[in-house]
Write a protein that holds these residues in place. Structure first.
Motif, PDB file in Angstrom:
ATOM      1  N   GLN A   9      -1.187   2.141  -4.709  1.00  0.00           N
ATOM      2  CA  GLN A   9      -1.563   2.292  -6.171  1.00  0.00           C
ATOM      3  C   GLN A   9      -1.621   3.424  -6.581  1.00  0.00           C
ATOM      4  N   ALA A  10      -2.369   3.707  -5.678  1.00  0.00           N
ATOM      5  CA  ALA A  10      -2.638   5.103  -6.287  1.00  0.00           C
ATOM      6  C   ALA A  10      -2.346   6.126  -4.936  1.00  0.00           C
ATOM      7  N   ALA A  47       4.519  10.025  -8.056  1.00  0.00           N
ATOM      8  CA  ALA A  47       3.954   8.561  -8.486  1.00  0.00           C
ATOM      9  C   ALA A  47       4.207   8.945 -10.262  1.00  0.00           C
ATOM     10  N   LYS A  52       3.362   4.758 -10.802  1.00  0.00           N
ATOM     11  CA  LYS A  52       1.918   4.378 -10.253  1.00  0.00           C
ATOM     12  C   LYS A  52       0.783   6.031 -10.407  1.00  0.00           C
ATOM     13  N   ARG A  53       0.167   6.211  -9.795  1.00  0.00           N
ATOM     14  CA  ARG A  53      -1.939   7.095  -9.948  1.00  0.00           C
ATOM     15  C   ARG A  53      -1.181   7.922  -9.168  1.00  0.00           C
TER      16      ARG A  53
END
Length: 126
Positions: A9-10, A47, A52-53
């Protein structure tokens, strides 16, 4: 790189002062070959595209010399020291794994400070 973004997610990475690091004559060629700045720009782009991060951790964050277990910070840690023991909690650390754990924790802290939710998940290292 796509897999790295897709499976997380990151992604958190340390901002590095490449020009300063290249002053070390022992590391200059390897650092120049690595293309760290390009790699980070591509991570950021991919990202964002995937929703996403990508979190960059400040250059001056002491990721290598802070114990990832208790938070104790060493005053000095020479680059030649690859393993060290925390004088406070006596946990033995591999310098790079410890730094990775600290960078991950700092990235999570930064995301939470920005009001983003963060799922708990065990980190994997390639």
């Amino acid at each position: 790189m796509k897999r790295l973004i897709d499976e997380n997610q990151a992604v958190c990475a340390e901002s590095l002062k490449i020009k300063n690091m290249q002053k070390n004559r022992h590391l200059a060629k390897a650092i120049a070959d690595a293309g760290w700045g390009t790699f980070c720009r591509m991570l950021d782009y991919k990202a964002k595209r995937a929703g996403k991060r990508f979190v960059q951790i400040d250059t001056f964050y002491a990721s290598s010399k802070t114990c990832s277990v208790c938070g104790h910070k060493l005053k000095e840690l020479s680059l030649s020291v690859r393993e060290w023991e925390c004088p406070h909690c006596h946990v033995r650390h591999d310098r790079d794994v410890n730094a990775a754990l600290n960078i991950r924790a700092e990235g999570i802290r930064k995301m939470k400070a920005e009001g983003q939710s963060v799922l708990k998940r065990t980190a994997t290292y390639a």
